[in-house]
Design a protein around this motif. Sequence first.
Motif, PDB file in Angstrom:
ATOM      1  N   THR A   6       0.826  -1.211   0.000  1.00 27.60           N
ATOM      2  CA  THR A   6       0.000   0.000   0.000  1.00 27.60           C
ATOM      3  C   THR A   6       0.859   1.261   0.000  1.00 27.60           C
ATOM      4  O   THR A   6       0.552   2.228  -0.693  1.00 27.60           O
ATOM      5  N   GLN A   7       1.961   1.249   0.755  1.00 29.62           N
ATOM      6  CA  GLN A   7       2.858   2.406   0.794  1.00 29.62           C
ATOM      7  C   GLN A   7       3.502   2.621  -0.568  1.00 29.62           C
ATOM      8  O   GLN A   7       3.531   3.744  -1.074  1.00 29.62           O
ATOM      9  N   LEU A   8       4.010   1.562  -1.169  1.00 29.79           N
ATOM     10  CA  LEU A   8       4.630   1.667  -2.490  1.00 29.79           C
ATOM     11  C   LEU A   8       3.618   2.154  -3.515  1.00 29.79           C
ATOM     12  O   LEU A   8       3.913   3.043  -4.320  1.00 29.79           O
ATOM     13  N   ASN A   9       2.416   1.614  -3.484  1.00 30.82           N
ATOM     14  CA  ASN A   9       1.365   2.011  -4.409  1.00 30.82           C
ATOM     15  C   ASN A   9       1.017   3.493  -4.248  1.00 30.82           C
ATOM     16  O   ASN A   9       0.854   4.215  -5.239  1.00 30.82           O
ATOM     17  N   GLU A  10       0.927   3.965  -3.012  1.00 27.95           N
ATOM     18  CA  GLU A  10       0.612   5.371  -2.762  1.00 27.95           C
ATOM     19  C   GLU A  10       1.731   6.284  -3.254  1.00 27.95           C
ATOM     20  O   GLU A  10       1.463   7.361  -3.798  1.00 27.95           O
ATOM     21  N   ILE A  11       2.969   5.895  -3.094  1.00 24.32           N
ATOM     22  CA  ILE A  11       4.093   6.691  -3.577  1.00 24.32           C
ATOM     23  C   ILE A  11       4.058   6.752  -5.103  1.00 24.32           C
ATOM     24  O   ILE A  11       4.178   7.826  -5.698  1.00 24.32           O
ATOM     25  N   LEU A  12       3.866   5.614  -5.726  1.00 26.17           N
ATOM     26  CA  LEU A  12       3.851   5.567  -7.195  1.00 26.17           C
ATOM     27  C   LEU A  12       2.679   6.336  -7.787  1.00 26.17           C
ATOM     28  O   LEU A  12       2.777   6.856  -8.904  1.00 26.17           O
ATOM     29  N   ASN A  13       1.576   6.440  -7.046  1.00 29.53           N
ATOM     30  CA  ASN A  13       0.399   7.157  -7.532  1.00 29.53           C
ATOM     31  C   ASN A  13       0.340   8.603  -7.049  1.00 29.53           C
ATOM     32  O   ASN A  13      -0.673   9.275  -7.224  1.00 29.53           O
ATOM     33  N   GLY A  14       1.422   9.076  -6.436  1.00 30.54           N
ATOM     34  CA  GLY A  14       1.495  10.475  -6.012  1.00 30.54           C
ATOM     35  C   GLY A  14       0.618  10.811  -4.824  1.00 30.54           C
ATOM     36  O   GLY A  14       0.315  11.981  -4.593  1.00 30.54           O
ATOM     37  N   VAL A  18       7.807  10.986  -1.387  1.00 27.41           N
ATOM     38  CA  VAL A  18       9.022  10.169  -1.337  1.00 27.41           C
ATOM     39  C   VAL A  18       9.873  10.693  -0.185  1.00 27.41           C
ATOM     40  O   VAL A  18      10.280  11.848  -0.184  1.00 27.41           O
ATOM     41  N   SER A  19      10.106   9.858   0.803  1.00 29.05           N
ATOM     42  CA  SER A  19      10.944  10.254   1.935  1.00 29.05           C
ATOM     43  C   SER A  19      12.408   9.948   1.614  1.00 29.05           C
ATOM     44  O   SER A  19      12.715   9.195   0.688  1.00 29.05           O
ATOM     45  N   THR A  20      13.290  10.516   2.402  1.00 29.87           N
ATOM     46  CA  THR A  20      14.718  10.230   2.201  1.00 29.87           C
ATOM     47  C   THR A  20      15.010   8.759   2.474  1.00 29.87           C
ATOM     48  O   THR A  20      15.820   8.147   1.773  1.00 29.87           O
ATOM     49  N   ASP A  21      14.338   8.193   3.470  1.00 26.82           N
ATOM     50  CA  ASP A  21      14.538   6.767   3.762  1.00 26.82           C
ATOM     51  C   ASP A  21      14.124   5.905   2.572  1.00 26.82           C
ATOM     52  O   ASP A  21      14.838   4.979   2.189  1.00 26.82           O
ATOM     53  N   PHE A  22      12.977   6.226   1.992  1.00 30.08           N
ATOM     54  CA  PHE A  22      12.499   5.459   0.838  1.00 30.08           C
ATOM     55  C   PHE A  22      13.470   5.617  -0.332  1.00 30.08           C
ATOM     56  O   PHE A  22      13.795   4.646  -1.014  1.00 30.08           O
ATOM     57  N   VAL A  38      14.647  12.559  -4.245  1.00 30.96           N
ATOM     58  CA  VAL A  38      14.341  13.594  -3.260  1.00 30.96           C
ATOM     59  C   VAL A  38      14.166  14.947  -3.950  1.00 30.96           C
ATOM     60  O   VAL A  38      13.251  15.710  -3.605  1.00 30.96           O
ATOM     61  N   ASN A  39      14.999  15.246  -4.942  1.00 30.66           N
ATOM     62  CA  ASN A  39      14.864  16.507  -5.684  1.00 30.66           C
ATOM     63  C   ASN A  39      13.564  16.556  -6.474  1.00 30.66           C
ATOM     64  O   ASN A  39      12.919  17.608  -6.555  1.00 30.66           O
ATOM     65  N   MET A  40      13.173  15.438  -7.056  1.00 22.32           N
ATOM     66  CA  MET A  40      11.896  15.386  -7.775  1.00 22.32           C
ATOM     67  C   MET A  40      10.740  15.665  -6.819  1.00 22.32           C
ATOM     68  O   MET A  40       9.811  16.402  -7.152  1.00 22.32           O
ATOM     69  N   GLN A  41      10.807  15.094  -5.614  1.00 18.95           N
ATOM     70  CA  GLN A  41       9.764  15.332  -4.622  1.00 18.95           C
ATOM     71  C   GLN A  41       9.742  16.796  -4.212  1.00 18.95           C
ATOM     72  O   GLN A  41       8.670  17.400  -4.090  1.00 18.95           O
ATOM     73  N   ALA A  42      10.914  17.397  -4.015  1.00 18.56           N
ATOM     74  CA  ALA A  42      10.987  18.807  -3.623  1.00 18.56           C
ATOM     75  C   ALA A  42      10.405  19.713  -4.712  1.00 18.56           C
ATOM     76  O   ALA A  42       9.665  20.657  -4.403  1.00 18.56           O
ATOM     77  N   ARG A  43      10.713  19.426  -5.980  1.00 14.28           N
ATOM     78  CA  ARG A  43      10.154  20.223  -7.083  1.00 14.28           C
ATOM     79  C   ARG A  43       8.639  20.079  -7.142  1.00 14.28           C
ATOM     80  O   ARG A  43       7.921  21.051  -7.374  1.00 14.28           O
ATOM     81  N   TYR A  44       8.143  18.884  -6.909  1.00 11.71           N
ATOM     82  CA  TYR A  44       6.698  18.651  -6.889  1.00 11.71           C
ATOM     83  C   TYR A  44       6.048  19.441  -5.744  1.00 11.71           C
ATOM     84  O   TYR A  44       5.018  20.091  -5.933  1.00 11.71           O
ATOM     85  N   ASN A  45       6.664  19.396  -4.562  1.00  5.98           N
ATOM     86  CA  ASN A  45       6.145  20.143  -3.414  1.00  5.98           C
ATOM     87  C   ASN A  45       6.110  21.637  -3.701  1.00  5.98           C
ATOM     88  O   ASN A  45       5.148  22.321  -3.352  1.00  5.98           O
ATOM     89  N   MET A  46       7.170  22.164  -4.338  1.00  9.10           N
ATOM     90  CA  MET A  46       7.219  23.585  -4.684  1.00  9.10           C
ATOM     91  C   MET A  46       6.099  23.937  -5.651  1.00  9.10           C
ATOM     92  O   MET A  46       5.452  24.975  -5.518  1.00  9.10           O
ATOM     93  N   SER A  47       5.876  23.084  -6.616  1.00 14.41           N
ATOM     94  CA  SER A  47       4.826  23.315  -7.594  1.00 14.41           C
ATOM     95  C   SER A  47       3.459  23.379  -6.918  1.00 14.41           C
ATOM     96  O   SER A  47       2.648  24.260  -7.226  1.00 14.41           O
ATOM     97  N   LEU A  48       3.201  22.468  -6.010  1.00 10.63           N
ATOM     98  CA  LEU A  48       1.924  22.481  -5.291  1.00 10.63           C
ATOM     99  C   LEU A  48       1.768  23.758  -4.463  1.00 10.63           C
ATOM    100  O   LEU A  48       0.689  24.347  -4.427  1.00 10.63           O
ATOM    101  N   SER A  49       2.829  24.182  -3.806  1.00  8.69           N
ATOM    102  CA  SER A  49       2.773  25.400  -2.996  1.00  8.69           C
ATOM    103  C   SER A  49       2.496  26.626  -3.852  1.00  8.69           C
ATOM    104  O   SER A  49       1.715  27.497  -3.473  1.00  8.69           O
ATOM    105  N   ARG A  50       3.126  26.704  -5.012  1.00  3.57           N
ATOM    106  CA  ARG A  50       2.927  27.857  -5.900  1.00  3.57           C
ATOM    107  C   ARG A  50       1.510  27.915  -6.453  1.00  3.57           C
ATOM    108  O   ARG A  50       1.042  28.979  -6.834  1.00  3.57           O
ATOM    109  N   GLN A  51       0.824  26.792  -6.508  1.00  2.00           N
ATOM    110  CA  GLN A  51      -0.538  26.756  -7.036  1.00  2.00           C
ATOM    111  C   GLN A  51      -1.586  27.215  -6.029  1.00  2.00           C
ATOM    112  O   GLN A  51      -2.710  27.518  -6.401  1.00  2.00           O
TER     113      GLN A  51
END
Length: 71
Positions: A6-14, A18-22, A38-51
Amino acid sequence: MGVPYTQLNEILNGKRPVSTDFALMVEAALGVNPELLVNMQARYNMSLSRQKSSFSQRLDAIRKACAATLL
């Protein structure tokens, strides 16, 4: 990797970030650079914040306040 399906599925489906441990576990399993994930996750987080309009307005107010002090 010892990650529940379930965790893997949730990560893959956004639905879960994505944690640093993962990212490090993916590196150990597949050789994928963890910084990339981790950089991809950070860019995604930034995009969500800007919206977010309320946060965007707050950023605009900060920019205006800082610009006013430079004049």
